[in-house]
Design a protein around this motif. Structure first.
Motif, short mmCIF file in Angstrom:
data_model
loop_
_atom_site.label_atom_id
_atom_site.label_comp_id
_atom_site.label_asym_id
_atom_site.label_seq_id
_atom_site.Cartn_x
_atom_site.Cartn_y
_atom_site.Cartn_z
N GLN A 157 45.46 39.08 -70.90
CA GLN A 157 44.68 39.11 -69.66
C GLN A 157 43.56 40.14 -69.68
N ILE A 158 43.54 41.03 -70.67
CA ILE A 158 42.55 42.11 -70.68
C ILE A 158 41.11 41.58 -70.75
N PRO A 159 40.79 40.59 -71.61
CA PRO A 159 39.41 40.07 -71.60
C PRO A 159 38.98 39.53 -70.24
N LYS A 160 39.89 38.87 -69.54
CA LYS A 160 39.52 38.37 -68.22
C LYS A 160 39.30 39.52 -67.25
N ILE A 161 40.16 40.54 -67.31
CA ILE A 161 39.98 41.71 -66.44
C ILE A 161 38.62 42.36 -66.69
N LEU A 162 38.24 42.47 -67.95
CA LEU A 162 36.94 43.05 -68.28
C LEU A 162 35.78 42.18 -67.80
N THR A 163 35.98 40.87 -67.84
CA THR A 163 34.95 39.96 -67.32
C THR A 163 34.76 40.14 -65.82
N LEU A 164 35.84 40.48 -65.13
CA LEU A 164 35.76 40.67 -63.69
C LEU A 164 35.04 41.96 -63.31
N GLN A 165 34.90 42.88 -64.26
CA GLN A 165 34.33 44.19 -63.95
C GLN A 165 32.83 44.26 -64.22
N ASP A 166 32.13 44.97 -63.36
CA ASP A 166 30.73 45.31 -63.61
C ASP A 166 30.73 46.49 -64.58
N ARG A 167 30.32 46.24 -65.83
CA ARG A 167 30.42 47.24 -66.89
C ARG A 167 29.05 47.83 -67.24
N ASN A 168 28.07 47.63 -66.36
CA ASN A 168 26.71 48.14 -66.58
C ASN A 168 26.58 49.53 -65.95
N PRO A 169 26.47 50.58 -66.76
CA PRO A 169 26.40 51.94 -66.21
C PRO A 169 25.21 52.18 -65.29
N HIS A 170 24.18 51.37 -65.38
CA HIS A 170 23.00 51.55 -64.54
C HIS A 170 23.05 50.70 -63.26
N SER A 171 24.14 50.00 -63.05
CA SER A 171 24.28 49.15 -61.86
C SER A 171 24.83 49.97 -60.69
N PRO A 172 24.38 49.70 -59.47
CA PRO A 172 24.92 50.41 -58.30
C PRO A 172 26.39 50.09 -58.04
N THR A 173 26.89 48.96 -58.62
CA THR A 173 28.30 48.59 -58.44
C THR A 173 29.10 48.79 -59.73
N TYR A 174 28.62 49.68 -60.59
CA TYR A 174 29.30 49.97 -61.86
C TYR A 174 30.76 50.32 -61.61
N GLY A 175 31.65 49.60 -62.29
CA GLY A 175 33.08 49.84 -62.16
C GLY A 175 33.80 48.89 -61.23
N CYS A 176 33.06 48.12 -60.41
CA CYS A 176 33.67 47.19 -59.46
C CYS A 176 34.30 46.01 -60.19
N PHE A 177 35.53 45.64 -59.80
CA PHE A 177 36.24 44.51 -60.41
C PHE A 177 36.16 43.24 -59.56
N ASP A 178 35.49 43.30 -58.45
CA ASP A 178 35.38 42.12 -57.58
C ASP A 178 34.11 41.35 -57.96
N ARG A 179 34.24 40.41 -58.87
CA ARG A 179 33.09 39.68 -59.40
C ARG A 179 32.40 38.85 -58.32
N ASN A 180 33.17 38.40 -57.32
CA ASN A 180 32.56 37.66 -56.21
C ASN A 180 31.55 38.53 -55.45
N PHE A 181 31.79 39.84 -55.46
CA PHE A 181 30.91 40.77 -54.75
C PHE A 181 29.72 41.19 -55.61
N TRP A 182 30.01 41.75 -56.79
CA TRP A 182 28.91 42.35 -57.56
C TRP A 182 28.10 41.33 -58.35
N HIS A 183 28.71 40.22 -58.77
CA HIS A 183 28.00 39.25 -59.61
C HIS A 183 27.55 38.02 -58.83
N TYR A 184 28.50 37.32 -58.23
CA TYR A 184 28.14 36.08 -57.52
C TYR A 184 27.47 36.36 -56.18
N LYS A 185 27.80 37.53 -55.59
CA LYS A 185 27.21 37.93 -54.30
C LYS A 185 27.51 36.91 -53.20
N ILE A 186 28.72 36.40 -53.21
CA ILE A 186 29.12 35.42 -52.20
C ILE A 186 30.00 36.03 -51.11
#
Length: 550
Positions: free
Chosen positions: A33-62
């Motif tokens: 499950q670790i690759p999926k968990i990492l996919t769910l996380q914002d791993r961009n250090p320059h992003s304002p949501t760096y570290g967030c695991f809620d992909r619906n929020f930081w990526h899809y913005k839904i």
């Protein structure tokens, strides 16, 4: 075992050292499950949501806020970093450590001023999400040997909030989890400030334990969440042993043995919250002084190896089992009972409204408080999974779903080998969100609701989880278990059969909202039994009679 009868010793005294492959199944399942968990996380250090695991929020913005529960994923990541498991490509990887710290920091940054967090709607201040993510962040902090006073301040604020907050509903697993959070926080910050609050939570959990051994979860006994409560209490007992905790854990483990199926699956739709949850870590800890707990885990692991576990690879819930499996791998006991047999006999849990009957070669798991929903096994294999009748009913131009499996006080008669359950159908809870509903909820939570989120929680619990509204259909279910054969005879009545547009018996149907339910499990491949044609042939006043033999 309180009101149980016929309890036999689960495990013999012989100890053996088995093949370590069973242990490694735990790590393999979690690490997958670790690759999926990492996919769910914002791993961009320059992003304002760096570290967030809620992909619906930081990526899809839904969605317009991040779920605090999602930050729980830092714990399985930290364990993957710290544990030298077989085939662990994440072990000691520097970037994993960076991403874990980023996840902890986002949990702190996205929390409310008082340390609480939201899960399903803004200003919800959800105790479950706050506790799961706090425990995960603190354990990850310790595993990675971080040194960050600002994060310790965040842990203290959230611990203060949890210590002072009581959520609505009786969820023993949440209360045990909060007690464990306060314990770990006290250790991490070298303070006794939460000791009294921790003691009160533990006392509350123990007061919610039935004499039959199970812990209250909303309307009754759910063996799945029961194993999570065991995990939390076992951790507490490990640090601070007490006769009260040992007694509670002994009863709880022996209760759990009743719900282990012959094929290694566990729980299901016949229980109060419909879950297939099984958290193995607590059994490894308790097994140090109660060997039958290890025998239970061995049985589960054999089932897991044969594909009998449930799938929890959902974006919101896969973290719970991932960290628990890795902890079970870490604390796996090499010396285990050689006898992994399950208890035989009949066990009537009167308070829980459940009956388990194990005879030579067959096993029946029967929900007396859910209209007679059941699972039946023969020769170690699932033969029938039955979640009672379900009707699609036309009312006022709309289709409604009437079901016979909602928790209720049904009329029950138990003879030597005949079990009779009689009662009324109820309307399934199928409320969906609409744009208007969501807008109303947002307005409420941004105004009055933010000052009383527990009121909104209680209303949603009543709407989606607890209680039953009767439907105009009655049933009598008679189950006969004799000579390795199960015969089920159902007699159903209706005020008007013409309103029924579809009728069936489901193998996996549930009708209340439970986060960890409705996951896929192998037994759900059984087909539903379609009875629509038989219903359409009925005249008014004529009963529908269905008989099956297994």
């Amino acid at each position: 075992m309180g009101r149980l009868s016929g309890m036999s010793t689960l495990a013999g005294s012989t100890i053996t050292t088995p093949d370590q492959s069973l242990r490694h199944i735990l790590a393999s399942e979690a690490l997958a499950q670790i690759p999926k968990i990492l996919t769910l996380q914002d791993r961009n250090p320059h992003s304002p949501t760096y570290g967030c695991f809620d992909r619906n929020f930081w990526h899809y913005k839904i969605i317009d806020f991040p779920s605090g529960m999602a930050q729980e994923f830092v714990w399985p990541l930290a364990l993957a970093y710290a544990l030298d498991c077989p085939d662990n490509r994440f072990y000691q990887a520097p970037r994993i450590k960076e991403w874990v710290e980023a996840g902890i920091r986002f949990a702190a940054r996205s929390a409310h001023f008082d340390g609480s967090c939201d899960d399903y709607f803004p200003f919800e201040k959800a105790a479950g999400a706050a506790a799961f993510s706090l425990l995960a962040c603190m354990e990850a902090y310790r595993l990675l040997s971080l040194d960050a006073p600002d994060l310790l301040d965040f842990f203290a604020r959230r611990s203060d909030w949890l210590a002072d907050h009581q959520e609505s509903g009786r969820l023993s697993n949440h209360q045990a989890l909060i007690a464990l959070c306060l314990h770990v926080a006290g250790q991490l910050l070298s303070t006794t400030r939460w000791d009294d609050a921790k003691a009160r939570r533990i006392a509350q959990v123990l007061s919610w334990q039935s004499e039959e051994g199970w812990f209250q979860e909303y309307e009754g006994c759910d063996p799945g969440y029961h194993t999570l409560t065991i995990s939390c209490l076992a951790r507490l007992y490990q640090s601070q042993p007490s006769p009260e905790l040992q007694s509670a854990l002994t009863k709880a483990v022996r209760l759990a043995t009743l719900f282990m199926h012959p094929d290694g699956s566990y729980g299901g739709e016949y229980t109060s919250r419909n879950t297939y949850n099984y958290f193995p870590h607590g059994f490894e800890l308790v097994g140090r002084w109660l060997p039958e707990a290890l025998a239970l885990n061995t049985h589960f692991l054999k089932g897991l190896a044969n594909g009998r576990g449930a799938c929890y690879a959902d974006d919101h819930i896969l973290g719970h089992h991932a960290w628990n499996y890795l902890l079970a791998w870490q604390d796996y006991q090499a010396d285990r009972p050689s006898d992994n047999s399950l208890p035989q006999g009949r066990f009537h849990l009167k308070e829980a409204g459940l009956l388990i009957d194990r005879q030579e070669g067959c096993a029946l798991f029967l929900a007396l408080n859910k209209g007679g929903a059941f699972k039946f096994f023969k020769n170690g294999q699932l033969v029938a999974s039955d979640t009672q009748f379900s009707f699609q009913v036309r009312q006022g131009g709309k289709l409604r779903n009437a079901v016979a499996h909602l928790v209720d006080r049904y009329a029950v008669d138990i003879a030597d080998d005949v079990f009779t359950i009689q009662g009324q159908f109820g309307w399934a809870k199928q409320k969906q969100m609409t744009p208007l509903n969501l807008m109303i909820l947002r307005v409420v939570m941004l105004t009055l609701g933010r000052f009383n989120p527990d009121l909104i929680r209680r209303l949603l619990q009543k709407m989606l989880i607890t209680g039953k509204q009767s439907a105009p259909f009655g049933f009598v279910r008679q189950i006969t278990l004799r000579d390795d054969q199960l015969v089920v005879r159902d007699t159903l009545t209706a005020e008007n059969w013409d309103t029924v547009e579809s009728a069936a018996i489901g193998c996996d149907q549930t009708s209340i909202y439970v986060v960890m339910s409705r996951t896929f499990q192998q037994g759900q491949l059984q087909p539903w039994v379609d009875l629509t044609a038989q219903v359409r042939q009925l005249r008014q006043g004529e009963p529908l009679v269905v008989e099956r033999a297994y």
